[in-house]
Write a protein that holds these residues in place. Sequence first.
Motif, PDB file in Angstrom:
ATOM      1  N   VAL A 188      33.210  43.270  51.889  1.00 17.41           N
ATOM      2  CA  VAL A 188      33.010  41.857  51.511  1.00 17.41           C
ATOM      3  C   VAL A 188      31.904  41.234  52.338  1.00 17.41           C
ATOM      4  N   GLU A 189      31.889  41.481  53.625  1.00 17.08           N
ATOM      5  CA  GLU A 189      30.837  40.918  54.481  1.00 17.08           C
ATOM      6  C   GLU A 189      29.460  41.477  54.125  1.00 17.08           C
ATOM      7  N   SER A 190      29.416  42.744  53.769  1.00 18.37           N
ATOM      8  CA  SER A 190      28.130  43.336  53.407  1.00 18.37           C
ATOM      9  C   SER A 190      27.581  42.727  52.120  1.00 18.37           C
ATOM     10  N   ILE A 191      28.473  42.419  51.192  1.00 13.56           N
ATOM     11  CA  ILE A 191      28.018  41.851  49.920  1.00 13.56           C
ATOM     12  C   ILE A 191      27.638  40.385  50.077  1.00 13.56           C
ATOM     13  N   ILE A 192      28.508  39.601  50.717  1.00 16.86           N
ATOM     14  CA  ILE A 192      28.228  38.168  50.870  1.00 16.86           C
ATOM     15  C   ILE A 192      27.035  37.933  51.781  1.00 16.86           C
ATOM     16  N   GLY A 193      26.921  38.728  52.823  1.00 17.23           N
ATOM     17  CA  GLY A 193      25.819  38.540  53.772  1.00 17.23           C
ATOM     18  C   GLY A 193      24.524  39.214  53.371  1.00 17.23           C
ATOM     19  N   ASN A 194      24.432  39.718  52.166  1.00 15.20           N
ATOM     20  CA  ASN A 194      23.209  40.388  51.711  1.00 15.20           C
ATOM     21  C   ASN A 194      22.193  39.324  51.282  1.00 15.20           C
ATOM     22  N   LYS A 195      21.282  38.984  52.176  1.00 15.23           N
ATOM     23  CA  LYS A 195      20.300  37.927  51.894  1.00 15.23           C
ATOM     24  C   LYS A 195      19.283  38.357  50.854  1.00 15.23           C
ATOM     25  N   ALA A 196      18.986  39.643  50.800  1.00 12.60           N
ATOM     26  CA  ALA A 196      18.030  40.121  49.799  1.00 12.60           C
ATOM     27  C   ALA A 196      18.561  39.875  48.390  1.00 12.60           C
ATOM     28  N   MET A 197      19.847  40.098  48.209  1.00 16.92           N
ATOM     29  CA  MET A 197      20.444  39.852  46.904  1.00 16.92           C
ATOM     30  C   MET A 197      20.367  38.378  46.530  1.00 16.92           C
ATOM     31  N   LEU A 198      20.668  37.498  47.476  1.00 18.28           N
ATOM     32  CA  LEU A 198      20.629  36.059  47.189  1.00 18.28           C
ATOM     33  C   LEU A 198      19.213  35.590  46.872  1.00 18.28           C
ATOM     34  N   VAL A 199      18.222  36.119  47.609  1.00 20.93           N
ATOM     35  CA  VAL A 199      16.827  35.735  47.345  1.00 20.93           C
ATOM     36  C   VAL A 199      16.399  36.213  45.962  1.00 20.93           C
ATOM     37  N   MET A 200      16.768  37.442  45.601  1.00 18.97           N
ATOM     38  CA  MET A 200      16.399  37.967  44.291  1.00 18.97           C
ATOM     39  C   MET A 200      17.058  37.173  43.164  1.00 18.97           C
ATOM     40  N   ILE A 201      18.321  36.842  43.323  1.00 25.05           N
ATOM     41  CA  ILE A 201      19.011  36.084  42.274  1.00 25.05           C
ATOM     42  C   ILE A 201      18.367  34.716  42.085  1.00 25.05           C
ATOM     43  N   ALA A 202      18.075  34.031  43.185  1.00 29.54           N
ATOM     44  CA  ALA A 202      17.466  32.701  43.088  1.00 29.54           C
ATOM     45  C   ALA A 202      16.067  32.775  42.479  1.00 29.54           C
ATOM     46  N   ALA A 203      15.243  33.721  42.937  1.00 30.86           N
ATOM     47  CA  ALA A 203      13.873  33.818  42.433  1.00 30.86           C
ATOM     48  C   ALA A 203      13.849  34.200  40.958  1.00 30.86           C
ATOM     49  N   PHE A 204      14.665  35.157  40.577  1.00 34.53           N
ATOM     50  CA  PHE A 204      14.667  35.590  39.176  1.00 34.53           C
ATOM     51  C   PHE A 204      15.239  34.509  38.262  1.00 34.53           C
ATOM     52  N   LEU A 245       9.565  34.865  46.128  1.00 35.75           N
ATOM     53  CA  LEU A 245       9.969  36.040  46.904  1.00 35.75           C
ATOM     54  C   LEU A 245       9.318  36.041  48.280  1.00 35.75           C
ATOM     55  N   LEU A 246       8.061  35.633  48.354  1.00 38.26           N
ATOM     56  CA  LEU A 246       7.405  35.577  49.657  1.00 38.26           C
ATOM     57  C   LEU A 246       8.021  34.494  50.546  1.00 38.26           C
ATOM     58  N   ILE A 247       8.380  33.356  49.955  1.00 37.59           N
ATOM     59  CA  ILE A 247       9.051  32.309  50.742  1.00 37.59           C
ATOM     60  C   ILE A 247      10.407  32.800  51.231  1.00 37.59           C
ATOM     61  N   GLY A 248      11.152  33.462  50.359  1.00 35.19           N
ATOM     62  CA  GLY A 248      12.441  34.019  50.781  1.00 35.19           C
ATOM     63  C   GLY A 248      12.295  35.062  51.862  1.00 35.19           C
ATOM     64  N   ASP A 249      11.216  35.852  51.804  1.00 36.50           N
ATOM     65  CA  ASP A 249      10.982  36.846  52.846  1.00 36.50           C
ATOM     66  C   ASP A 249      10.664  36.180  54.178  1.00 36.50           C
ATOM     67  N   LEU A 250       9.895  35.093  54.129  1.00 38.37           N
ATOM     68  CA  LEU A 250       9.571  34.397  55.382  1.00 38.37           C
ATOM     69  C   LEU A 250      10.787  33.692  55.974  1.00 38.37           C
ATOM     70  N   LEU A 251      11.642  33.132  55.141  1.00 38.10           N
ATOM     71  CA  LEU A 251      12.783  32.368  55.655  1.00 38.10           C
ATOM     72  C   LEU A 251      13.924  33.269  56.119  1.00 38.10           C
ATOM     73  N   TYR A 252      14.180  34.333  55.383  1.00 41.41           N
ATOM     74  CA  TYR A 252      15.377  35.137  55.661  1.00 41.41           C
ATOM     75  C   TYR A 252      15.053  36.559  56.126  1.00 41.41           C
ATOM     76  N   ASP A 253      13.781  36.917  56.188  1.00 44.82           N
ATOM     77  CA  ASP A 253      13.370  38.219  56.690  1.00 44.82           C
ATOM     78  C   ASP A 253      14.103  39.348  55.954  1.00 44.82           C
ATOM     79  N   VAL A 254      13.871  39.401  54.646  1.00 40.71           N
ATOM     80  CA  VAL A 254      14.551  40.406  53.819  1.00 40.71           C
ATOM     81  C   VAL A 254      13.705  41.657  53.602  1.00 40.71           C
ATOM     82  N   ASN A 255      12.539  41.708  54.242  1.00 37.92           N
ATOM     83  CA  ASN A 255      11.681  42.903  54.208  1.00 37.92           C
ATOM     84  C   ASN A 255      11.255  43.275  52.784  1.00 37.92           C
TER      85      ASN A 255
END
Length: 378
Positions: A181-197, A231-241
């Motif tokens: 549960v923590e791995s899924i909820i804390g996955n910032k890359a997933m949240l950035v992708m969902i918001a951007a898409f 996606l670039l803004i999300g990468d700068l804010l949350y460091d999702v690589n």
Amino acid sequence: MTVLLEMKERIKLIYSKSEVFIVPVVKFLLAFIVFNTLNGRMGYMTRINDMKIVLIAALACSFLPVGLMTLMAAVFSLMHMYALSMEVALVGLCMYLIMYLLFFRFSPKDSLVVVLTPLLFALKIPYVVPIAVGLLCGASSLVSVGCGIAVFYLLQTVIDSAPNIRTMGEEEILEKVRMMVESIIGNKAMLVMIAAFAITVLVVYLIRRMSVDYSWTIAMVAGAMINVVLLLIGDLLYDVNISVGSVLMGSLLAIVVAKVVEFFRFCVDYSRTEKVQFEDDEYYYYVKAVPKMTVAVPTKTVKKINAQRDMAAEPRSGGARPSGRSVDVERTAPDRGGSRSASRPRDGARKGQRSMTVGKAQKPENADADLGEYEEWP
């Protein structure tokens, strides 16, 4: 452009004639790729990690609706999760139920989007999804895109957590659940992708619905730019690589795919746009009509030509008619009963009947024109 339009019309004609065969084959190939990808990336249950099982399941999906293909893919993934750990399968089942409720409420007809989104993420070309969905589907389809992204990151989390889960004992049930549960909820890359898409889908949909010239082209270019910026803004804010190069190349590929989609779905001629205004007792109407670009497919007509044949000798000519293609035309006077004679006049035939034979004679050696014959009987 004419060649492309003719090719488009031929493809549409082939599809309309063979739709009953093409659709099952496409569904079979899609199901086979999806199930084979799941087995290749997970593969924890050896019983279903078999080519025979994959072929049978794909063959069944070729005759079923796309929604059942989504359900069968979820069952495949849950079986692999269960082979890894029962707790992982329980977390995955809960996520699938939540996504199903959201999907069924907002966009129940976009099952294909839920299947294709994680598949394209696995193939490293996910940036085609928001632009294509915005052009072809409605605004509510952003929920389907978000569900597809969540499915991909759920499976990726299971794959990444598999080594740690295998080292845990059977009594550490809560630890396994909490880690998942923590791995899924804390996955910032997933949240950035969902918001951007989701934002990209909405922007592309709104722009392509506008009554401006080249709205689809503007929509796909604007959607690609907004997706890259988010996606670039999300990468700068949350460091999702997020790889900048892959985002740019993926966005260019998305524009190319979107242009192909536009050619088959929305090919219009803006140079012949017409604006019409009229009214009735209650309303004024302002209509903008943009004609589609169509071209008639050229057809080939094959005419059957009779083979050369030798004509019999004429009774009066004393010689043989030259060999060649011939046309026999006969004109006779009608009998008293109203019928016409189709035969050549013989001795004792009705007076006044005439028979004409026009033939294309063989060309002499030193002549440039064809010869013809005309004979008339009194």
